[in-house]
Design a protein around this motif. Structure first.
Motif, PDB file in Angstrom:
ATOM      1  N   PHE A  33      63.417  57.617  32.923  1.00  0.00           N
ATOM      2  CA  PHE A  33      63.990  58.649  32.057  1.00  0.00           C
ATOM      3  C   PHE A  33      63.105  58.894  30.844  1.00  0.00           C
ATOM      4  N   LEU A  34      62.555  57.813  30.277  1.00  0.00           N
ATOM      5  CA  LEU A  34      61.657  57.946  29.136  1.00  0.00           C
ATOM      6  C   LEU A  34      60.408  58.738  29.508  1.00  0.00           C
ATOM      7  N   MET A  35      59.889  58.514  30.711  1.00  0.00           N
ATOM      8  CA  MET A  35      58.725  59.255  31.161  1.00  0.00           C
ATOM      9  C   MET A  35      59.038  60.742  31.342  1.00  0.00           C
ATOM     10  N   VAL A  36      60.252  61.046  31.788  1.00  0.00           N
ATOM     11  CA  VAL A  36      60.655  62.449  31.916  1.00  0.00           C
ATOM     12  C   VAL A  36      60.674  63.115  30.543  1.00  0.00           C
ATOM     13  N   VAL A  37      61.237  62.422  29.551  1.00  0.00           N
ATOM     14  CA  VAL A  37      61.296  62.972  28.192  1.00  0.00           C
ATOM     15  C   VAL A  37      59.889  63.201  27.648  1.00  0.00           C
ATOM     16  N   SER A 239      68.875  75.634  40.479  1.00  0.00           N
ATOM     17  CA  SER A 239      67.976  76.518  39.737  1.00  0.00           C
ATOM     18  C   SER A 239      66.667  75.831  39.381  1.00  0.00           C
ATOM     19  N   THR A 240      66.661  74.496  39.281  1.00  0.00           N
ATOM     20  CA  THR A 240      65.418  73.787  38.979  1.00  0.00           C
ATOM     21  C   THR A 240      64.437  73.859  40.150  1.00  0.00           C
ATOM     22  N   LEU A 258      64.983  69.454  34.036  1.00  0.00           N
ATOM     23  CA  LEU A 258      65.840  68.310  34.360  1.00  0.00           C
ATOM     24  C   LEU A 258      66.593  67.821  33.130  1.00  0.00           C
ATOM     25  N   LEU A 259      65.917  67.784  31.991  1.00  0.00           N
ATOM     26  CA  LEU A 259      66.578  67.363  30.754  1.00  0.00           C
ATOM     27  C   LEU A 259      67.670  68.345  30.350  1.00  0.00           C
ATOM     28  N   ILE A 263      71.561  66.862  29.809  1.00  0.00           N
ATOM     29  CA  ILE A 263      72.106  66.730  28.451  1.00  0.00           C
ATOM     30  C   ILE A 263      73.617  66.989  28.376  1.00  0.00           C
ATOM     31  N   PRO A 264      74.189  68.060  28.975  1.00  0.00           N
ATOM     32  CA  PRO A 264      75.639  68.289  28.841  1.00  0.00           C
ATOM     33  C   PRO A 264      76.482  67.157  29.406  1.00  0.00           C
TER      34      PRO A 264
END
Length: 286
Positions: A33-37, A239-240, A258-259, A263-264
């Motif tokens: 997840f950190l790598m995605v951010v 949609s992604t 993806l983020l 988030i919601p």
């Protein structure tokens, strides 16, 4: 006294090792997840060249990926579709599962026992085993694919078994029948007893099932991809997929998209996390 000190030091050592192990597991779990951010803030060339590099080791930090993702995936329309499907299916599953579980718990007969047994047994059937016949029947025979109501109906049906199982355990172990008997003496019907007395007491398990089902509906890709094809009806996960080309993919935009999808539902989880833990424990006791 010496033995107590030795035992105390040993316990401190074991606690320290346990904490260190948990920290390592947490880092390993959060690393993707950190790598995605991090990569969502990089340009494509930096991601390809060094995907594991930290932000302060590269140049070109930018929020352009989020702007591009927001526009390209038609975020507002996809968000509206996901919200409509998730809220509708979650409300239906919560209400219907609670009513059915209450009936099964309070009416001990062969029909209720058979219904509960079949629902529990259906939990072991993987969705992949029935998705082709499902699409064939609904698409070729009934012609109801490419509708949000069809997706809501399927989400509701596939989630009923687990929801009924959780509500059944909670009602059986935590709702005293004396309250219902008292309400009947006061003149309440069975419907009034359920909605005025029993349903408000289900708040912990309702919170749990709301977040679990909401996460499942919000993040689901496979079932919506089988049901929906119209671009105006696509949910956020679908949609992604627009970021993937035939021969290449814009990885920075994909990470940002993806983020935006996560988030919601992450905010909802943080708000209800205490009720989730309490509801899972209480519902699984019996």
């Amino acid at each position: 006294m010496k033995q107590t000190t030795i035992g105390g030091n040993k316990r401190k050592l074991m606690n320290g090792l346990a904490v260190a192990l948990l920290v390592v597991i947490f880092i390993a779990y959060m690393f993707p997840f950190l790598m995605v951010v991090i990569n969502s803030l990089k340009q494509k060339r930096d991601i390809i060249k060094s995907p594991f590099s930290w932000l302060f080791t590269i140049k070109g930090l930018s929020f352009d990926n989020f702007v591009k993702a927001f526009t390209q995936m038609d975020f507002l329309n996809a968000f509206k579709n996901s919200l409509f499907v998730t809220v509708s299916a979650t409300v239906l599953v919560t209400l219907l599962a609670a009513m059915l579980a209450y009936y099964i718990v309070r009416n001990k007969n062969k029909l209720s026992d058979l219904t509960f047994a079949l629902m529990v047994a259906s939990m072991i059937i993987p969705f992949q085993a029935i998705m082709i016949p499902l699409v064939s029947i609904y698409g070729s025979s009934l012609h109801v694919l490419n509708h949000r109501l069809t997706l809501i109906f399927m989400h509701t049906g596939f989630s009923m078994a687990m929801s009924v199982f959780m509500f059944h355990g909670f009602i059986k172990g935590n709702i005293p029948i004396a309250l219902e008997e008292a309400s009947c003496i006061d003149g309440c019907t069975h419907t009034q007893t359920f909605f005025l007395i029993v349903f408000p007491l289900l708040k912990p398990i309702i919170s749990t099932m709301v977040i679990l089902n909401s996460m499942a509906f919000w993040n689901d890709f496979l079932l919506p991809s089988l049901v929906l094809s119209d671009k105006a009806l696509l949910t956020l996960p679908l949609s992604t997929y627009s970021f993937y080309g035939t021969y290449s993919a814009d990885y920075g935009t994909i990470m940002a998209g993806l983020l935006l999808c996560v988030i919601p539902i992450l905010i909802l989880y943080v708000i209800l996390q205490k009720q989730i833990i309490g509801g899972v424990v209480a519902g699984a006791v019996k």
